[in-house]
Design an enzyme around this catalytic site. Structure first.
Site, mmCIF file in Angstrom:
data_model
loop_
_atom_site.group_PDB
_atom_site.id
_atom_site.type_symbol
_atom_site.label_atom_id
_atom_site.label_comp_id
_atom_site.label_asym_id
_atom_site.label_seq_id
_atom_site.Cartn_x
_atom_site.Cartn_y
_atom_site.Cartn_z
ATOM 1 N N ASN A 9 0.868 -1.171 0.000
ATOM 2 C CA ASN A 9 0.000 0.000 0.000
ATOM 3 C C ASN A 9 0.908 1.224 0.000
ATOM 4 O O ASN A 9 1.512 1.543 1.010
ATOM 5 C CB ASN A 9 -0.894 -0.023 1.260
ATOM 6 C CG ASN A 9 -1.755 1.225 1.379
ATOM 7 O OD1 ASN A 9 -1.819 2.034 0.456
ATOM 8 N ND2 ASN A 9 -2.413 1.375 2.521
ATOM 9 N N LYS A 11 0.027 4.217 -0.220
ATOM 10 C CA LYS A 11 -0.641 5.393 0.346
ATOM 11 C C LYS A 11 -0.422 6.569 -0.610
ATOM 12 O O LYS A 11 -0.365 6.348 -1.819
ATOM 13 C CB LYS A 11 -0.130 5.652 1.769
ATOM 14 C CG LYS A 11 -0.233 4.374 2.619
ATOM 15 C CD LYS A 11 0.021 4.565 4.074
ATOM 16 C CE LYS A 11 -0.141 3.228 4.783
ATOM 17 N NZ LYS A 11 0.034 3.324 6.226
ATOM 18 N N HIS A 96 -9.386 1.198 5.180
ATOM 19 C CA HIS A 96 -8.102 1.432 5.850
ATOM 20 C C HIS A 96 -8.317 2.399 7.016
ATOM 21 O O HIS A 96 -9.128 3.319 6.923
ATOM 22 C CB HIS A 96 -7.090 2.003 4.847
ATOM 23 C CG HIS A 96 -5.697 1.969 5.377
ATOM 24 N ND1 HIS A 96 -5.239 2.907 6.274
ATOM 25 C CD2 HIS A 96 -4.682 1.092 5.186
ATOM 26 C CE1 HIS A 96 -3.985 2.605 6.597
ATOM 27 N NE2 HIS A 96 -3.622 1.507 5.951
ATOM 28 N N GLU A 98 -6.672 4.826 7.993
ATOM 29 C CA GLU A 98 -6.462 6.244 7.660
ATOM 30 C C GLU A 98 -7.720 6.831 7.025
ATOM 31 O O GLU A 98 -8.066 7.990 7.268
ATOM 32 C CB GLU A 98 -5.239 6.378 6.735
ATOM 33 C CG GLU A 98 -3.956 6.132 7.520
ATOM 34 C CD GLU A 98 -2.815 5.524 6.723
ATOM 35 O OE1 GLU A 98 -2.845 5.571 5.479
ATOM 36 O OE2 GLU A 98 -1.881 5.002 7.363
ATOM 37 N N GLU A 168 -4.991 -4.673 10.734
ATOM 38 C CA GLU A 168 -3.936 -3.671 10.886
ATOM 39 C C GLU A 168 -4.164 -2.894 12.180
ATOM 40 O O GLU A 168 -4.961 -1.941 12.204
ATOM 41 C CB GLU A 168 -3.961 -2.690 9.711
ATOM 42 C CG GLU A 168 -3.711 -3.320 8.375
ATOM 43 C CD GLU A 168 -3.185 -2.304 7.368
ATOM 44 O OE1 GLU A 168 -2.093 -2.527 6.848
ATOM 45 O OE2 GLU A 168 -3.853 -1.285 7.139
ATOM 46 N N GLY A 174 3.030 2.445 10.690
ATOM 47 C CA GLY A 174 4.006 3.521 10.513
ATOM 48 C C GLY A 174 4.736 3.903 11.785
ATOM 49 O O GLY A 174 5.381 4.949 11.846
ATOM 50 N N SER A 214 3.880 -1.983 10.311
ATOM 51 C CA SER A 214 5.339 -2.081 10.478
ATOM 52 C C SER A 214 5.869 -3.478 10.162
ATOM 53 O O SER A 214 6.793 -3.954 10.809
ATOM 54 C CB SER A 214 5.753 -1.628 11.884
ATOM 55 O OG SER A 214 5.404 -0.269 12.079
HETATM 56 P P1 13P Z 1 3.318 0.426 7.566
HETATM 57 O O1 13P Z 1 3.797 -0.886 6.988
HETATM 58 O O2 13P Z 1 4.052 1.604 7.021
HETATM 59 O O3 13P Z 1 3.253 0.379 9.056
HETATM 60 O O4 13P Z 1 1.796 0.620 7.037
HETATM 61 C C1 13P Z 1 0.909 -0.426 7.153
HETATM 62 C C2 13P Z 1 -0.317 -0.050 6.428
HETATM 63 O O5 13P Z 1 -1.050 0.827 6.833
HETATM 64 C C3 13P Z 1 -0.615 -0.781 5.179
HETATM 65 O O6 13P Z 1 -1.915 -0.534 4.749
#
Ligand code: 13P
Length: 252
Positions: A9, A11, A96, A98, A168, A174, A214
Site C-alpha cells: 500500500n 498510500k 483502511h 487512515e 492492521e 508507521g 510495520s
Molecule cells: P506500515 O507498513 O508503514 O506500518 O503501514 C501499514 C499499512 O497501513 C498498510 O496498509
C-alpha cells in the site's frame, strides 16, 4: 486452500514516474525467482493503468486504495469501481484506518463500497484494526468483530468468500511497533472464528487474513509462520523493490 498474499500500500506516495520505476525494479527483481504467494501493489489512482500494464503477464496484481460509494454521476473528484476495474487493476483496499480516521468512513459507507467493488469484479482487501487505547483496555476483540460484522455481515456467503481481510492494529501502522507473532496469531484466529460463526468453517478456512503494521523484511517470516496469518499488507516497506522483495520471499 486459502491464498498467501503479500500486498503493498503506497498510500499517497510516488509520482507517476517514481511508480513506474518501482514497477520496473520489482519486475526485474522477480525475474527467475520462485514466488510462493500472490503479490499485489496498491497504488494511487493516477498510477493504476500504467502500473497494471507494466505488470501484465507477471505474478503481480494491482490494487486501488479506495473507490467511490456511488456507481457514477455528479460526484466531482470521485473515482468509481468501474473506472478502477477498467484500468486493469483487480483489487481495492477498503476501510483502511487512515480513511476511517481522516475521511470519516463508516460501516454503512464501507458496505456500499464493498458491494460496488464486488459488482465490478474487484477483490476488496478489507481492513480492520483497533487503536492503542482500545488494545490497552482489552477491547480489541470487540472492536475488530464489530468492524467486520457492521460492514460485511449483510453480504451473501458467496460474496463474502471473495474478500481478503487485513488486520492492521492502528498503533502498529508507521510506528515501527509491530504486533508480536503471538498477538497477530491470537487476533487472526479470532477473526477467522468470527467469520466461521457467521458463514461456516469452509468460508472461514478459505479467507486470507493479512497482517499489516510495520511489517518488514526482518519480521515478515516470523509473522507469516503463524497458521492464521496468510500474508501482509505492507506500507513503508512496499515503497522500494529492495525492501518489498524480501517480504514476498518470506514465503519461500
Ligand atoms: P506500515 O507498513 O508503514 O506500518 O503501514 C501499514 C499499512 O497501513 C498498510 O496498509
Amino acid at each position: 486452500m486459502r491464498k498467501k498474499i503479500v500486498a503493498g500500500n503506497w498510500k499517497m506516495n510516488k509520482t507517476l514516474q517514481e511508480g513506474l520505476k518501482f514497477s520496473n525494479d520489482l519486475k526485474e527483481a522477480l525475474k527467475g525467482k520462485t514466488v510462493n504467494c500472490e503479490v499485489v501493489v496498491g497504488t494511487p489512482f493516477i498510477h493504476l493503468s500504467e502500473v497494471a500494464k507494466n505488470f501484465e503477464g507477471t505474478v503481480v496484481h494491482v490494487a486501488a486504495q479506495n473507490i467511490a460509494n456511488k456507481e457514477k454521476g455528479a460526484y466531482t473528484g470521485e473515482v468509481s469501481a468501474a473506472m478502477v476495474a477498467s484500468t486493469g487493476a483487480n483489487h481495492v483496499i477498503l476501510g483502511h484506518s487512515e480513511r476511517r480516521a481522516y475521511y470519516h468512513e463508516t460501516a454503512e459507507l464501507l458496505t456500499e463500497k464493498v458491494e460496488l467493488a464486488l459488482a465490478n469484479d474487484l477483490t476488496p482487501i478489507f481492513c480492520v484494526g483497533e487503536v492503542l487505547e482500545e488494545r490497552e483496555a482489552g477491547k480489541h476483540f470487540d472492536v475488530v468483530a464489530a468492524q467486520i460484522k457492521d460492514a460485511l455481515f449483510e453480504l451473501s456467503k458467496e460474496d463474502f468468500s471473495k474478500l481478503i481481510v487485513a488486520y492492521e492494529p492502528v498503533w502498529a501502522i508507521g510506528t515501527g511497533k509491530t504486533a508480536t507473532a503471538d498477538q497477530a496469531q491470537e487476533i487472526h484466529a479470532f477473526i477467522r472464528k468470527t467469520i466461521a460463526d457467521k458463514y461456516g468453517e469452509e468460508v472461514a478456512d478459505n479467507t486470507s487474513i493479512l497482517y499489516g503494521g510495520s511489517c518488514n523484511a526482518g519480521n515478515a517470516k516470523e509473522l507469516f509462520s503463524n497458521p492464521d496469518v496468510d500474508g501482509g499488507l505492507i506500507g513503508g516497506a512496499s515503497l522500494e523493490a529492495d525492501s518489498f522483495l524480501p517480504i514476498i520471499e518470506a514465503f519461500n
